[in-house]
Design a protein around this motif. Structure first.
Motif, PDB file in Angstrom:
ATOM      1  N   LEU A  68      15.146   7.224 -15.602  1.00 25.13           N
ATOM      2  CA  LEU A  68      16.095   6.774 -16.622  1.00 25.13           C
ATOM      3  C   LEU A  68      15.405   6.567 -17.964  1.00 25.13           C
ATOM      4  O   LEU A  68      15.920   6.957 -19.013  1.00 25.13           O
ATOM      5  CB  LEU A  68      16.770   5.479 -16.169  1.00 25.13           C
ATOM      6  N   ILE A  86      22.802  -1.124 -23.139  1.00 26.72           N
ATOM      7  CA  ILE A  86      22.393  -0.136 -22.140  1.00 26.72           C
ATOM      8  C   ILE A  86      22.811   1.260 -22.590  1.00 26.72           C
ATOM      9  O   ILE A  86      22.054   2.232 -22.461  1.00 26.72           O
ATOM     10  CB  ILE A  86      23.002  -0.477 -20.771  1.00 26.72           C
ATOM     11  N   SER A  87      24.010   1.356 -23.154  1.00 27.08           N
ATOM     12  CA  SER A  87      24.471   2.649 -23.651  1.00 27.08           C
ATOM     13  C   SER A  87      23.579   3.156 -24.772  1.00 27.08           C
ATOM     14  O   SER A  87      23.375   4.370 -24.929  1.00 27.08           O
ATOM     15  CB  SER A  87      25.913   2.521 -24.139  1.00 27.08           C
ATOM     16  N   PHE A 114      20.703   5.522 -24.018  1.00 27.87           N
ATOM     17  CA  PHE A 114      20.985   6.907 -23.652  1.00 27.87           C
ATOM     18  C   PHE A 114      21.789   7.626 -24.727  1.00 27.87           C
ATOM     19  O   PHE A 114      22.570   8.523 -24.442  1.00 27.87           O
ATOM     20  CB  PHE A 114      21.731   6.944 -22.308  1.00 27.87           C
ATOM     21  N   LEU A 158      24.843   7.749 -18.275  1.00 23.41           N
ATOM     22  CA  LEU A 158      23.520   7.542 -17.689  1.00 23.41           C
ATOM     23  C   LEU A 158      22.986   8.869 -17.149  1.00 23.41           C
ATOM     24  O   LEU A 158      23.671   9.571 -16.412  1.00 23.41           O
ATOM     25  CB  LEU A 158      23.601   6.520 -16.554  1.00 23.41           C
ATOM     26  N   GLN A 159      21.785   9.191 -17.547  1.00 19.94           N
ATOM     27  CA  GLN A 159      21.153  10.426 -17.087  1.00 19.94           C
ATOM     28  C   GLN A 159      19.691  10.136 -16.764  1.00 19.94           C
ATOM     29  O   GLN A 159      19.113   9.165 -17.266  1.00 19.94           O
ATOM     30  CB  GLN A 159      21.241  11.514 -18.154  1.00 19.94           C
ATOM     31  N   THR A 160      19.126  10.972 -15.916  1.00 15.63           N
ATOM     32  CA  THR A 160      17.723  10.825 -15.542  1.00 15.63           C
ATOM     33  C   THR A 160      16.990  12.136 -15.775  1.00 15.63           C
ATOM     34  O   THR A 160      17.607  13.209 -15.798  1.00 15.63           O
ATOM     35  CB  THR A 160      17.579  10.427 -14.059  1.00 15.63           C
ATOM     36  N   VAL A 210      28.345   3.504 -19.155  1.00 15.18           N
ATOM     37  CA  VAL A 210      28.227   2.050 -19.141  1.00 15.18           C
ATOM     38  C   VAL A 210      28.841   1.491 -20.414  1.00 15.18           C
ATOM     39  O   VAL A 210      28.585   1.983 -21.521  1.00 15.18           O
ATOM     40  CB  VAL A 210      26.753   1.619 -19.017  1.00 15.18           C
ATOM     41  N   SER A 223      15.911   8.404 -21.511  1.00 12.66           N
ATOM     42  CA  SER A 223      16.200   7.588 -22.687  1.00 12.66           C
ATOM     43  C   SER A 223      15.258   7.937 -23.828  1.00 12.66           C
ATOM     44  O   SER A 223      15.690   8.116 -24.977  1.00 12.66           O
ATOM     45  CB  SER A 223      16.073   6.104 -22.338  1.00 12.66           C
TER      46      SER A 223
END
Length: 484
Positions: free
Chosen positions: A37, A433-434, A437, A442-444, A428, A41
């Protein structure tokens, strides 16, 4: 022989080792997902800012107040602050061009202004840029409508969030500082958009460099020789005022109006109008912008890994704070959201460190208990001729098999969970938190390097956790085993 013995010992003690294996597998799964994550990011923020507006490195004037490309160095909202132009910009520009690891460079003038188009006004960060160099450095820049101002022409580019069709309209730009203000009217020549959705970038407009310099008051004011000596036009102006108001009071209407005097007054008024027009044009001509004044030089490296090398070369060449230059990476250049995201990443990494320390403590305690329970076995091996080195190898291989095997299971599980997260496109609502990204889902990002780093971490964890249990195991003697 030793390998088979190690495998048999692990299988025989699987019930005792199973809780340890489960804890380690979960720990490495969390580490993989968390770092994946964070990797996405970091990549997202880099693509949002460094590849769209700031470059990898910026050089600016090292003033007393902290500032960014978007204003003063406030975390959320930039204050009205106009940085000083870079001194010796031509020398800096020429030197940066000689660095092999530099891909592109572009100068910029940055400031804050209110932009009004068709009675709609908004506060914006304006960047005065050389459009040709700006487009080369940021090729993802998308022109939606209109065109770029030609070199030497005035113009502004606004984003496609403006209602209607602003191309062809006149934009009134205004800035205010202390007790003065500056107004500048420029044509809207085009509409653009950034390929990413980010609140900070949404406030950016692009203008020609001359307009930006005027708004930032990078101008030279000059006074003519006639004005300094007090003769010529100013003397005529005084005499005309005396002719107009000296002998009579224009607000007293008791006396009859003389047509000849009225015609004379009209002539004087026409002369005054010509005088004001002439002096206004002269003042406008004399109030010229400082040629080549820029307050940022944005540098794009050929590779992200080259950025520290470029900063080191600039420092060796004397372009450093001691000589009035401020060299910063892309995070400190844009500030605001990028720095907030950086602080959130630091907090997350601190949490990961505590998780890792907890895993080390659990592993060490479990191995100590395992060694203490096998005192008789270890002592018997020593009694029948096994050397200390052979016992050490056996314990190390057993620990490596348990810890590394658990780590591999956790890594595989973490990669699987990361794939599920990417497939679900989770959005999110929490703004912080948003922010990590780029305002999206949410991406990894799971790279081979990330997997190798975690496998190496598993080996390091084995070595650290095994040091004290191994010491206790080698202290077991045959006599102690016989007593047991």
């Amino acid at each position: 022989m030793l390998i088979s013995l190690v495998g048999r010992n692990v299988l025989r003690n699987r019930k005792r080792l199973l809780p340890l294996a489960v804890v380690l597998a979960l720990t490495f799964a969390v580490l993989i997902v968390g770092n994946a994550l964070l990797a996405y990011s970091e990549q997202s923020l880099y693509q949002t800012f460094a590849r769209q507006i700031s470059g990898d490195i910026s050089v600016s004037y090292a003033g007393d107040q902290n500032f960014t490309l978007f204003g003063s160095d406030a975390l959320l909202v930039g204050d009205l602050y106009v940085p000083e132009p870079i001194l010796g910009f031509e020398e800096l520009d020429a030197f940066v061009r000689t660095i092999d690891s530099v891909a592109e460079i572009t100068p910029a003038v940055s400031g804050l202004a209110q932009v009004e188009i068709r009675n709609r006004s908004r506060n914006h960060t304006f960047l005065g840029v050389d459009f040709e160099r700006f487009r080369r450095m940021f090729p993802d820049f998308e022109l939606v409508d209109g065109s770029f101002p030609a070199p030497g022409e005035r113009g502004i580019l606004v984003q496609d969030s403006w209602p209607g069709t602003p191309v062809g309209q006149r934009a009134l730009m205004s800035t205010a500082r202390d007790v003065s203000f500056t107004l500048r009217e420029v044509p809207v020549t085009g509409v653009f958009r950034f390929p990413v959705d980010e609140a900070t970038l949404d406030r950016v407009v692009l203008v020609d460099p001359e307009t930006a310099r005027v708004l930032n008051n990078y101008v030279l004011g000059a006074v003519s020789d006639a004005d300094r000596s007090g003769d010529s036009a100013s003397g005529d102006f005084d005499r005309e005022l005396d002719d107009l108001f000296g002998d009579s009071d224009p607000f007293l209407f008791d006396d009859p109006v003389d047509e000849a005097d009225l015609e004379s007054d009209r002539s004087v008024l026409d002369d005054l109008e010509d005088f004001f027009q002439q002096t206004t044009e002269e003042a406008s001509a004399e109030r010229q912008t400082v040629a080549g004044s820029w307050n940022f030089l944005l540098i794009s490296a050929r590779s992200r890994r080259d950025a520290p090398l470029i900063q080191a070369e600039l420092d060796r060449a004397g372009f450093n704070r001691e000589n009035g230059y401020l060299v910063r990476d892309w995070r400190r250049t844009v500030g605001g959201n990028a720095e907030i995201a950086w602080y959130l990443q630091i907090m997350f990494n601190v949490g990961i460190v505590f998780v890792t320390l907890g895993a080390i403590m659990i592993t060490t305690n479990s191995l100590i208990l395992s060694v203490l329970e096998r005192t008789g076995e270890i002592g018997t091996m020593r009694a029948i001729g096994a050397s200390r080195a052979r016992v050490a190898y056996m314990l190390i291989l057993e620990t490596l098999l348990v810890v590394t095997g658990s780590a591999v299971v956790g890594i595989v599980g973490g990669v699987a969970v990361s794939g599920v997260i990417n497939h679900m496109h989770i959005v999110v609502d929490n703004p912080f938190i948003s922010l990590l990204f780029g305002g999206g889902a949410l991406q990894t990002t799971v790279s081979p390097r990330l997997i190798v780093v975690h496998l190496v971490s598993a080996v390091v964890l084995t070595v650290i956790a095994m040091m004290y249990p191994l010491k206790r195991g080698l202290e077991v003697s045959p006599v102690e085993a016989m007593r047991t």
